[in-house]
Design a protein around this motif. Sequence first.
Motif, PDB file in Angstrom:
ATOM      1  N   TYR A 170       0.830  -1.312   0.022  1.00  0.00           N
ATOM      2  CA  TYR A 170       0.019  -0.006   0.062  1.00  0.00           C
ATOM      3  C   TYR A 170       0.879   1.206  -0.024  1.00  0.00           C
ATOM      4  O   TYR A 170       2.047   1.217   0.253  1.00  0.00           O
ATOM      5  N   GLN A 171       0.362   2.247  -0.286  1.00  0.00           N
ATOM      6  CA  GLN A 171       0.758   3.638  -0.231  1.00  0.00           C
ATOM      7  C   GLN A 171      -0.176   4.737   0.298  1.00  0.00           C
ATOM      8  O   GLN A 171      -1.332   4.727  -0.372  1.00  0.00           O
ATOM      9  N   VAL A 172      -0.086   5.410   1.032  1.00  0.00           N
ATOM     10  CA  VAL A 172      -0.928   6.490   1.854  1.00  0.00           C
ATOM     11  C   VAL A 172      -0.441   7.757   1.369  1.00  0.00           C
ATOM     12  O   VAL A 172       0.942   8.172   1.652  1.00  0.00           O
ATOM     13  N   THR A 173      -1.230   8.801   0.956  1.00  0.00           N
ATOM     14  CA  THR A 173      -0.975  10.317   0.614  1.00  0.00           C
ATOM     15  C   THR A 173      -2.300  11.070   1.013  1.00  0.00           C
ATOM     16  O   THR A 173      -3.164  10.418   1.269  1.00  0.00           O
ATOM     17  N   ALA A 174      -1.885  12.267   1.065  1.00  0.00           N
ATOM     18  CA  ALA A 174      -3.024  13.348   1.263  1.00  0.00           C
ATOM     19  C   ALA A 174      -2.535  14.583   0.729  1.00  0.00           C
ATOM     20  O   ALA A 174      -1.599  14.995   0.434  1.00  0.00           O
ATOM     21  N   GLY A 175      -3.937  15.635   0.762  1.00  0.00           N
ATOM     22  CA  GLY A 175      -3.610  16.733   0.394  1.00  0.00           C
ATOM     23  C   GLY A 175      -3.842  16.904  -1.070  1.00  0.00           C
ATOM     24  O   GLY A 175      -3.337  16.187  -2.055  1.00  0.00           O
ATOM     25  N   GLY A 176      -4.509  18.076  -1.335  1.00  0.00           N
ATOM     26  CA  GLY A 176      -4.792  18.598  -2.804  1.00  0.00           C
ATOM     27  C   GLY A 176      -5.543  17.971  -3.405  1.00  0.00           C
ATOM     28  O   GLY A 176      -6.595  16.985  -2.754  1.00  0.00           O
ATOM     29  N   SER A 177      -6.273  17.988  -4.895  1.00  0.00           N
ATOM     30  CA  SER A 177      -7.168  17.703  -5.504  1.00  0.00           C
ATOM     31  C   SER A 177      -7.248  16.388  -5.616  1.00  0.00           C
ATOM     32  O   SER A 177      -8.178  15.535  -5.706  1.00  0.00           O
ATOM     33  N   ALA A 178      -5.999  15.698  -5.779  1.00  0.00           N
ATOM     34  CA  ALA A 178      -5.857  14.337  -6.087  1.00  0.00           C
ATOM     35  C   ALA A 178      -5.536  13.566  -4.915  1.00  0.00           C
ATOM     36  O   ALA A 178      -5.505  12.278  -4.625  1.00  0.00           O
ATOM     37  N   GLY A 179      -5.354  14.252  -3.509  1.00  0.00           N
ATOM     38  CA  GLY A 179      -4.755  13.530  -2.253  1.00  0.00           C
ATOM     39  C   GLY A 179      -3.716  12.972  -2.280  1.00  0.00           C
ATOM     40  O   GLY A 179      -3.161  12.151  -1.744  1.00  0.00           O
ATOM     41  N   THR A 180      -2.698  13.580  -3.227  1.00  0.00           N
ATOM     42  CA  THR A 180      -1.337  13.172  -3.526  1.00  0.00           C
ATOM     43  C   THR A 180      -0.401  14.006  -2.947  1.00  0.00           C
ATOM     44  O   THR A 180       1.252  13.878  -3.358  1.00  0.00           O
ATOM     45  N   ASN A 181      -0.716  15.230  -2.220  1.00  0.00           N
ATOM     46  CA  ASN A 181       0.548  16.333  -2.310  1.00  0.00           C
ATOM     47  C   ASN A 181       1.367  15.811  -1.058  1.00  0.00           C
ATOM     48  O   ASN A 181       2.596  16.295  -1.099  1.00  0.00           O
ATOM     49  N   VAL A 182       1.108  15.101  -0.224  1.00  0.00           N
ATOM     50  CA  VAL A 182       1.901  14.603   0.826  1.00  0.00           C
ATOM     51  C   VAL A 182       1.945  13.297   1.196  1.00  0.00           C
ATOM     52  O   VAL A 182       1.005  12.549   1.359  1.00  0.00           O
ATOM     53  N   TYR A 183       3.332  12.685   1.246  1.00  0.00           N
ATOM     54  CA  TYR A 183       3.464  11.327   1.312  1.00  0.00           C
ATOM     55  C   TYR A 183       3.467  10.799   2.960  1.00  0.00           C
ATOM     56  O   TYR A 183       4.287  11.630   3.534  1.00  0.00           O
ATOM     57  N   LEU A 184       2.539   9.930   3.189  1.00  0.00           N
ATOM     58  CA  LEU A 184       2.340   9.748   4.577  1.00  0.00           C
ATOM     59  C   LEU A 184       3.077   8.532   4.996  1.00  0.00           C
ATOM     60  O   LEU A 184       3.438   8.207   6.079  1.00  0.00           O
ATOM     61  N   GLY A 185       3.306   7.611   3.960  1.00  0.00           N
ATOM     62  CA  GLY A 185       3.790   6.194   4.366  1.00  0.00           C
ATOM     63  C   GLY A 185       3.245   5.242   3.588  1.00  0.00           C
ATOM     64  O   GLY A 185       2.553   5.380   2.884  1.00  0.00           O
ATOM     65  N   SER A 186       4.190   4.088   3.290  1.00  0.00           N
ATOM     66  CA  SER A 186       3.933   3.024   2.552  1.00  0.00           C
ATOM     67  C   SER A 186       4.519   1.636   2.890  1.00  0.00           C
ATOM     68  O   SER A 186       5.261   1.831   3.816  1.00  0.00           O
ATOM     69  N   SER A 187       4.223   0.697   2.375  1.00  0.00           N
ATOM     70  CA  SER A 187       4.945  -0.938   2.700  1.00  0.00           C
ATOM     71  C   SER A 187       5.849  -0.992   1.823  1.00  0.00           C
ATOM     72  O   SER A 187       6.844  -1.739   2.135  1.00  0.00           O
TER      73      SER A 187
END
Length: 636
Positions: free
Chosen positions: A312-329
């Motif tokens: 998995y990969q989790v991101t957040a922020g912006g219109s696509a939800g990909t501005n900030v990387y939160l973490g991944s496997s």
Amino acid sequence: MPNTGGSTRYRYTPLTDGAGNQLTLNLSGVRTLRLTELESLQFNSLEVGDLQMNYLLFLPATAAPSPRLPRIAFASPGKGAENADPDPNLNISILNADTAVVAGSIVLRFDGVNVTSSATITTPSSEGPGATVRYRPGLLLPKTSHTISVTYNDNASHSVSNQWSFTVEDWPVLASADATGGSPSTQFTVQINKAQDAEVTAPPDAWPNDSYRAELQLAGKISNSDDPSGGPFPNEAAGTNNGFYTVSVINFQGNGNNAGFFSGDTRFPGVTTDNPKHMAMAATIDLQLTNGVYAMGVDCNGGSLGSGNGGYQVTAGGSAGTNVYLGSSETYPGSGDRGEYLTFVAQNSGVYRFRLLYFQQDDGNPRCEWWWVDDRKTGTGKRLINTAGTTPTTIPATYALANGAAHPGFAIQMAKAPESSGQANSSARAENQLAGGIDPGTSMAYVNEAAGTNNGVYFDQTINYEQAGLLQGFFCGDRTFPGIGPNDPGYNGGDPNNIAMAATALLQLSAGKYVFGVRSDDGFKVTTGANPPYTDLVLGVFEGGRGSAETQFTFVAPVSGLYPFRLLYYEGQGGADCEFYSFDFDTGERVLINDPASANSIKAYRIFKLLNPRESGNSFRFDFETITGKTYTVEY
């Protein structure tokens, strides 16, 4: 201790107090010294291996100045700390020496501002005679530096001044520019692409186990090397909306079976075949956040890149939800099923878009859960994202006693049936066994091989047992269960079975929220009540058999006082162990209830009760505990 930048480079670090002032020790005779790592990063110590405490080096020095003044024995965050929590609770212990600190003279400054009136100052300190200073400054942004200043006087008119700085750990930050705006979502939007289960025969591998492949697959850009036309794989989960769906929670398992932390699993949207393979999924949701620190987690099948199980990969922020990387496997915190948390800071309140990318290769048993951790330091309060948190149970204030504490520790009732009796793993069986009821296997009264000399009644300071006294669980110092030691009839060579135990005590609680834990093999039930046997309200329970595992539970004590608690434990066959403890909200540390070696341990006191009541003709006799120097009156 500064980072040397490598696992083979060491440096000597002088002994200092909590504020970073170098110390000189006056030692004589036989002394025991303990070296404990404080505020070390688990990633550095376990993954990188750059925290390897080697040995203590003693150097001759001139005698310490006399008199020795009160010093800061412990400070968190300490001098030069680079991994301070963004929501810290400053904890400073001042320890007396030849002179004693005057608690009323303590002045605390944070970033140059006098915050003494907002701090909590108590005596003695958690390290011994002295004082403890606690202060919560509020949200601190990652990678910012801050200064603590502590001054105080002693009882010999000396003034002591200390100042040090620390830096907040580098965490992902959602800033105002990352906010999506608008209203929070009520459901997830899920895009899913499932290719054929069969492997391709022509190279290259169509489904590398990584997030890059997942993005290509969702975009329909993975070509089928077995197809002469070079077209993309059909999406077997396309449905009627080209692979887009809406769901209330992310809690999927390939065949719709329960897996992971949460029950109620459903199949992946649009996927109707059993044991599906070669999937990619993106789930987005807009969440309302206040400024603060957050933790979430993802549980998926495997996550190790070489396993073929997915990740998995989790991101957040912006219109696509990909501005900030939160973490991944694919990077720290690593494997998708190890339970590490993705921690981040929301700098400002707002609505933020979050995106989970999930990918799966050739494991036919895929699963994926996406959840919050309401209390990241204790790891309690896991709940699926887009579900409401649970309200902790509040103990009725009428259960609290203002006084009545006498001997510290627990009163314990033990029962152990013969090995051949084959007892059920249930609290009902345990209660029946402790009451001396009828054994359903023999239709006769239970035989108690743990009766000892006092009809199965014992006293102990902590609950930390393993059937053979071997190390098990979170704490050292395991003991055999009372009355079932090597010299007792029910020991069975260190593998006793058919055990029941009830441990009762008055726990000294201040008003507030608590997280307790029981690690057990097999089941348990923790209750409280106004009157014996204190079973009116269930606070935590695991019913049935299990290997050694933990159950956490949260409750609120509405007023300060002594609360009656009862821990019921039972074991059927196989292993047997039990630990009873609380969690420190600031550090997440587990602390045994009534641990005499820990200043942070919740105190427990035996509940006065009649022992060994017996009747002979017209006479009624009983025993009870006494305290030297006290007078007791019996009314009837």
